[in-house]
Design a protein around this motif. Structure first.
Motif, mmCIF file in Angstrom:
data_model
loop_
_atom_site.group_PDB
_atom_site.id
_atom_site.type_symbol
_atom_site.label_atom_id
_atom_site.label_comp_id
_atom_site.label_asym_id
_atom_site.label_seq_id
_atom_site.Cartn_x
_atom_site.Cartn_y
_atom_site.Cartn_z
ATOM 1 N N PRO A 95 27.497 -2.262 37.205
ATOM 2 C CA PRO A 95 28.261 -1.731 38.303
ATOM 3 C C PRO A 95 27.519 -0.764 39.270
ATOM 4 O O PRO A 95 26.500 -0.309 39.013
ATOM 5 C CB PRO A 95 29.087 -0.667 37.540
ATOM 6 C CG PRO A 95 29.099 -1.074 36.024
ATOM 7 C CD PRO A 95 27.924 -1.854 35.887
ATOM 8 N N GLU A 104 29.676 -0.750 30.902
ATOM 9 C CA GLU A 104 30.339 0.564 31.093
ATOM 10 C C GLU A 104 30.132 1.502 32.039
ATOM 11 O O GLU A 104 30.335 2.489 32.422
ATOM 12 C CB GLU A 104 30.437 1.342 29.537
ATOM 13 C CG GLU A 104 31.511 0.745 28.753
ATOM 14 C CD GLU A 104 31.444 1.258 27.399
ATOM 15 O OE1 GLU A 104 30.463 2.513 27.009
ATOM 16 O OE2 GLU A 104 31.587 0.846 26.415
ATOM 17 N N GLY A 105 28.686 1.112 32.498
ATOM 18 C CA GLY A 105 28.192 2.069 33.655
ATOM 19 C C GLY A 105 27.390 3.075 33.093
ATOM 20 O O GLY A 105 26.826 4.080 33.915
ATOM 21 N N ASP A 114 17.952 -1.794 42.223
ATOM 22 C CA ASP A 114 18.923 -1.609 42.917
ATOM 23 C C ASP A 114 18.365 -1.673 44.621
ATOM 24 O O ASP A 114 17.952 -1.040 44.971
ATOM 25 C CB ASP A 114 19.445 -0.184 42.881
ATOM 26 C CG ASP A 114 20.656 0.113 43.621
ATOM 27 O OD1 ASP A 114 21.091 -0.670 44.527
ATOM 28 O OD2 ASP A 114 21.249 1.323 43.191
ATOM 29 N N ARG A 135 14.580 1.251 38.551
ATOM 30 C CA ARG A 135 14.490 2.137 37.695
ATOM 31 C C ARG A 135 14.440 1.558 36.196
ATOM 32 O O ARG A 135 14.681 0.222 36.064
ATOM 33 C CB ARG A 135 15.856 2.835 37.497
ATOM 34 C CG ARG A 135 16.202 3.780 38.707
ATOM 35 C CD ARG A 135 17.455 4.796 38.490
ATOM 36 N NE ARG A 135 18.452 3.732 38.226
ATOM 37 C CZ ARG A 135 19.475 3.310 39.142
ATOM 38 N NH1 ARG A 135 18.927 3.429 40.226
ATOM 39 N NH2 ARG A 135 20.376 2.439 38.894
ATOM 40 N N PRO A 169 37.440 -10.241 41.441
ATOM 41 C CA PRO A 169 37.411 -8.999 42.100
ATOM 42 C C PRO A 169 36.099 -8.315 41.779
ATOM 43 O O PRO A 169 35.514 -7.508 42.641
ATOM 44 C CB PRO A 169 38.301 -7.971 41.305
ATOM 45 C CG PRO A 169 39.330 -9.072 40.693
ATOM 46 C CD PRO A 169 38.678 -10.397 40.673
ATOM 47 N N GLU A 170 35.461 -8.621 40.616
ATOM 48 C CA GLU A 170 33.932 -8.086 40.293
ATOM 49 C C GLU A 170 32.930 -8.213 41.356
ATOM 50 O O GLU A 170 31.850 -7.532 41.479
ATOM 51 C CB GLU A 170 33.595 -8.404 38.963
ATOM 52 C CG GLU A 170 34.341 -7.708 37.789
ATOM 53 C CD GLU A 170 35.627 -8.243 37.783
ATOM 54 O OE1 GLU A 170 36.058 -9.573 38.038
ATOM 55 O OE2 GLU A 170 36.725 -7.598 37.220
ATOM 56 N N LEU A 199 33.087 -8.208 44.459
ATOM 57 C CA LEU A 199 33.221 -7.304 45.753
ATOM 58 C C LEU A 199 32.146 -6.365 45.751
ATOM 59 O O LEU A 199 31.610 -6.407 46.732
ATOM 60 C CB LEU A 199 34.527 -6.831 45.635
ATOM 61 C CG LEU A 199 35.824 -7.693 46.006
ATOM 62 C CD1 LEU A 199 37.198 -7.013 45.852
ATOM 63 C CD2 LEU A 199 35.715 -8.336 47.380
ATOM 64 N N SER A 200 31.933 -5.811 45.046
ATOM 65 C CA SER A 200 30.741 -4.551 44.938
ATOM 66 C C SER A 200 29.446 -5.575 45.239
ATOM 67 O O SER A 200 28.698 -4.720 45.925
ATOM 68 C CB SER A 200 30.689 -4.013 43.771
ATOM 69 O OG SER A 200 30.357 -4.588 42.666
ATOM 70 N N ARG A 207 29.333 -6.269 48.891
ATOM 71 C CA ARG A 207 29.204 -5.061 49.468
ATOM 72 C C ARG A 207 27.791 -4.383 49.671
ATOM 73 O O ARG A 207 26.962 -4.200 50.730
ATOM 74 C CB ARG A 207 30.197 -3.931 49.032
ATOM 75 C CG ARG A 207 31.516 -4.276 49.495
ATOM 76 C CD ARG A 207 32.299 -2.749 49.342
ATOM 77 N NE ARG A 207 32.460 -2.366 47.902
ATOM 78 C CZ ARG A 207 33.366 -2.616 47.160
ATOM 79 N NH1 ARG A 207 34.254 -3.412 47.361
ATOM 80 N NH2 ARG A 207 33.206 -2.029 46.000
ATOM 81 N N GLY A 248 35.203 -6.645 53.191
ATOM 82 C CA GLY A 248 35.796 -6.528 52.042
ATOM 83 C C GLY A 248 37.405 -7.009 52.022
ATOM 84 O O GLY A 248 37.765 -7.714 51.007
ATOM 85 N N THR A 269 38.581 -10.019 49.687
ATOM 86 C CA THR A 269 39.964 -9.657 48.962
ATOM 87 C C THR A 269 40.750 -10.871 49.178
ATOM 88 O O THR A 269 41.359 -11.360 48.250
ATOM 89 C CB THR A 269 40.461 -8.349 49.066
ATOM 90 O OG1 THR A 269 39.456 -7.523 48.976
ATOM 91 C CG2 THR A 269 41.523 -8.037 48.156
#
Lengths: 119, 852
Positions: B531, B566-567, B599, B606, B732-733, B735-736, B739, B764, B768
């Motif tokens: 995420p 779960e992040g 990232d 990391r 939908p996943e 989208l991030s 971005r 976005g 969508t």
């Protein structure tokens, strides 16, 4: 990096504060409206949705917000939104003229104080 | 000169001397009692007789303690006494004749030399006596007195020598006989076969140790009893008698007969036996001597016979065969270990052909439905193997499988041959032996011999031995292949079969199982979107091999995915994994793992490292460095280790290389050497991840495969260009991720944060829409392409679904957002899909500027 979008609910006397942080898009928005709405008891006078820590919002987030305003309005509960000026979220709220549905504040303190003076 | 044995012991000699003294004294006294000459001095003679008797008494009593020289002394004393007697008796008596007695004694009991010494003393003593008595006396007197005993003594001495020689011979032959008897007894007793002799009536006369063992009857009880009553079962007794009588009455002096009989032990148990009985004539007495062998163990009987036959036929041949059999054993034990079934059967078929010296050989293996499939063949012209299955019972191999016994076929029909191309070999003889594993027919081994050779039953037995080995090897290989397949399937299912599509990132991975490994190792890797637009890279190595390791990999992988999605932060994810392995694994379960989050939007990498070799970061112009920090103990070692998360910048164009120790480790080499080698290889490698992986494996994995499993995972952040074009799944996943990519690209294009946020928001909205057009089961991806020309950004989002007219509300709001945020918005719906083109001129510069 944590979850894409996170929700923290806080109850302050008759006001429920829902802090939404992260990024609110089609992946997270549809469920978010129900989660927030379910956390507001009928006894509560108002709901503050705090977007101070929200980095991104799109039309599905806005739709959720309009939905909340509608549902709370039918229960005669007030909705306030906090979005810091200059942040992308405030810009989007501006574009969709969300202030016609609910008042948008700069900070949570301002929103809470405004709710107090209203009564 | 041979030492002759003493005929008499000293006691006998002493007592004989005593008798001699007494006899001499008696004779002397007798002379005195009879009328005699006056010159005889009676008194002195009585005294001498008394002395002689006294000496006799003394030596008689001391006979057993007396020594040889004492006897000589006594004998000399006797001569002296006699000489005195002759002196006192004058010349009128016969006393001189008594010298003969002492002389004969000397010759009889003493060696010739000492006897002659005694004669000399006698001669001297008598000469003295005569010289005093009768100095003028005739010499004849002396000569008679000394010469007679000398001659008689010499005669006796000769006679005795002959007697002694005879006695010696007799005693030696007696000793030899005793020894030979002892030897024979020893041989008979140590013989594994029972040795029994019977007299003509069938009464047991000899019964060796093996017979005692075999029948349970001790010799003491068996000897003297009839053989038939003791060990022949009742129904065979008559036959035993017939055979015995036939042998006893045989006219052939060396008659020998071989029997296969059934005999009975003392406890009543019966056993088959073979006996070889010879008729022996011992000094007129007819004996039957028989060796009896217990052949109740039929296999041993068979093998002993075979061994005997082979030995007799050709010792060299047997040794050659033994060598080949042992060669094959070796092959089965060592060389065939950890190889595929296919390799093993084709190797074995050649070996078997060699062992039998056959012209062709073939191995059929049984499938599930009792059918044989030809898996390998050797000999004849090379040709395709006929894989048509043969049901059990059909054809020659089918008959062997059905019979579960070796079959030998002479002059087989052409269709009986394992392969059509063997016809030209003129095969005349076939042996088929079933391969048996745990009682099941797992296949059939067939060998063929061309004329003029014909296989014999010896060959059948040899092939049977070979088949045992082959069956064992095939069984092992099958078990191994099955386990290996299961583990490999499991592991393959655990490794991502397709790496996720990551916008702006290029990922490549390789997994090479070890060349000679029997079992699949615990190396694994994974790539996942986390995420927030980051990418998680995992490289791990679970200690151990096989199914246990593979299943631990499975648990770690799904747990990691769950925690990461779960992040949770990397350190937290690894802590969770440690808790999993600490609580779930057994004590020996341990795993190294490195979890890296790239990232690209933030331009950083990391990681948390749980005991794994450090990842390599390739940057700039093929420079590289190991990401050494953040190292902790492997998972499963401590209950609460401190996992440190380390972050370093990562620029576009940089590459992260993750690997397992199999890539860098060499036996007997320090790990730093291997790590240095990897750096050197990467420096020369292309930067594109797929090519990089190829290059690294080509350079670092030895020809013929790695010693250990090797996993390699590389990720490169693609440097941003003016043009970008990426496909995203219609979910939908996505989208991030989109971005994150666009932010990076727009930053590269020179936009300020305000502009970037607005353009990303507009895109976005378009995306969508694209996702919603694709519908619920939408599998078709949507495409985002961008172009920066000067200060103008153009972004096109194209989907392949149906455009839905903006309704009042959500979608309409999306469109109005796009219009508000962009300079130009064009929506072009077509039957194939919808294209949204967005355009905006960047101001740039004031990157943290206020609201638009």
């Amino acid at each position: 990096v944590t979850e894409l979008v996170e929700l923290v609910i806080e109850e302050r006397e008759e006001v429920v504060v829902a802090r939404v942080s992260g990024e609110l898009d089609l992946a997270g928005a549809p469920g978010m409206g129900d989660r927030i709405h379910d956390s507001v008891p009928t006894s509560a006078r108002a709901l503050v949705v705090d977007f101070s820590e929200l980095d991104f919002i799109d039309s599905s987030g806005i739709a959720m917000l309009f939905g909340l305003a509608r549902r709370l309005g039918s229960r005669r509960q007030e909705l306030r939104v906090v979005a810091r000026d200059g942040r992308p979220v405030a810009r989007v709220l501006q574009i969709v003229e969300f202030d016609r549905a609910a008042r948008v504040h700069e900070t949570l303190e301002e929103a809470l104080a405004d709710l107090v003076t209203d009564t | 000169v041979r030492e002759l044995p003493e005929l008499f012991d000293l006691g006998v000699k002493a007592r004989s001397l005593a008798y001699l003294f007494v006899a001499g004294a008696s004779l002397g006294l007798l002379t005195l009692l009879l009328p005699h000459d006056d010159s005889v001095q009676d008194l002195q003679l009585y005294v001498l007789a008394a002395i002689a008797v006294a000496v006799a008494a003394l030596i008689y009593v001391q006979a057993d303690r007396i020594s040889e020289w004492q006897l000589h002394l006594v004998l000399a004393a006797g001569t002296t006494i006699l000489s005195f007697a002759n002196y006192y008796a004058g010349t009128s008596t016969l006393y001189p004749l008594l010298y003969t007695w002492t002389a004969l004694y000397a010759f009889y009991f003493f060696p010739l030399g000492t006897a002659l010494a005694h004669i000399a003393y006698i001669g001297a003593a008598y000469a003295v006596v005569l010289a005093i008595q009768d100095p003028e006396g005739p010499l004849i007197r002396w000569l008679l007195a000394v010469g007679t005993p000398l001659i008689a003594g010499l005669l006796i001495s000769r006679m005795l020598d002959r007697l002694r020689a005879q006695q010696l011979e007799a005693s030696e032959s007696a000793r030899e006989l005793r020894q030979s008897e002892a030897r024979t007894r020893l041989v008979l007793d140590s013989s594994p076969d029972a040795f029994v002799t019977l007299d003509r009536d069938g009464i047991i006369r000899t019964w060796n140790v093996a017979a005692e063992r075999m029948f349970g009857w001790p010799a003491s009880e068996a000897i003297g009893k009839p053989f038939r009553a003791l060990v022949t079962p009742e129904e065979f007794r008559e036959r035993h008698d017939e055979r015995r009588i036939a042998l006893v009455e045989s006219t052939d002096p060396l008659a020998t007969a071989h029997f296969e009989v059934e005999l009975q032990r003392r406890d009543g148990g019966r056993f088959p036996a073979e006996s070889t009985v010879s008729r022996v004539d011992v000094r007129g007495e007819i004996l039957l001597a028989g060796f009896i062998r217990d052949v109740s163990d039929s296999r041993r009987r068979q093998e002993e016979r075979e061994a005997l036959m082979r030995e007799q036929a050709a010792r060299a041949e047997a040794e050659r065969v033994a060598e080949m059999v042992s060669g094959m054993q070796l092959l089965v034990d060592a060389a065939l270990a950890h190889r595929t079934l296919e390799d093993i059967v084709s190797d074995l078929v050649t070996r078997v052909r060699g062992v039998l010296g056959a012209d062709a050989a073939a191995i059929y293996l049984a499938d599930q439905g009792e059918r044989l499939v030809l898996r390998a063949a050797s000999g004849g012209a090379p040709g395709e193997i006929d894989v048509e299955p043969i049901p059990f019972g059909a054809g020659f191999p089918g008959r062997v499988a059905e019979a579960r016994e070796p079959l030998l076929a002479q002059d087989p029909a052409p269709e009986e041959l394992p392969r059509a191309n063997l016809e030209e070999l003129e095969i005349d003889s076939l042996i088929g032996v079933p391969l048996l594993a745990e009682g099941e027919v797992t296949g059939v081994l067939v060998v063929c011999a061309a004329a003029p050779r014909h296989f014999s039953t010896d060959d059948v037995n040899l092939l049977r031995l070979a088949a045992d080995r082959v069956a064992l090897a095939v069984d092992h290989a099958r078990v191994y292949e099955r386990e290996h397949r299961i583990a490999e399937t499991l592991q393959r299912s655990l490794l991502p079969d397709r790496l996720p599509h990551l916008p702006g990132l290029a990922v490549a991975a390789r997994y090479l199982p070890a060349a000679a490994e029997a079992e699949v190792g615990g190396d694994w890797y994974d790539v996942l979107s986390v995420p927030g637009g980051g990418v998680g890279l995992v490289m791990g190595d679970v200690a151990g091999k096989g199914l246990a390791a593979a299943s631990m990999v499975g648990r770690l992988r799904s747990a990691l995915r769950a925690y990461a999605l779960e992040g949770h932060a990397p350190a937290r994810v690894v802590e969770q994994l440690n808790r999993l392995i600490w609580t779930e694994g057994d004590d020996s379960q341990m795993a190294t793992l490195i979890y890296v989050v790239v990232d690209p939007a933030e331009g950083e990498v990391r990681w948390v490292n749980a005991g794994h070799p450090p990842p390599l970061l390739v940057y700039g112009e093929q420079l590289s460095r190991y990401l050494e920090g953040g190292s902790s103990v492997p998972l499963g070692v401590l209950p609460f280790p401190d996992f440190q998360e380390v972050t370093v910048p990562m620029d576009p164009g940089d590459t992260v290389v993750l690997y397992t120790d199999g890539l860098i480790e060499r036996p007997g080499e320090h790990i730093d050497t291997g790590m240095g080698r990897l750096v050197a290889v990467v420096r020369e490698a292309p930067s594109e991840p797929d090519l990089l992986c190829e290059h690294v494996l080509r350079e670092l994995v030895p020809d013929g495969g790695a010693l250990d499993d090797v996993a390699l995972l590389t990720l490169r952040t693609i440097p941003m260009a003016d043009r970008v074009r990426v496909e995203f799944p219609a979910a939908p996943e996505a989208l991030s991720s989109m971005r994150a990519l666009l932010r990076r690209w727009l930053r590269h294009g020179g936009g300020n944060e305000q502009e970037i946020a607005e353009i990303v928001t507009a895109c976005g909205e378009a995306a969508t829409n694209a996702i919603e057009h694709a519908g619920a089961g939408g599998e078709t991806p949507f495409e985002v392409s961008g172009l920066v020309e000067g200060r103008t950004v153009q972004i096109t989002i194209r989907d392949y679904g149906a455009w839905r007219a903006p309704r009042e509300g959500d979608q309409g709001r999306g469109l109005s957002l796009m219009r508000a945020l962009m300079d130009t918005v064009e929506v072009t719906p077509t039957p194939e899909g919808t294209t949204v083109r967005l355009e905006r001129t960047l101001k740039g510069k004031d990157s943290n500027g206020g609201p638009g």
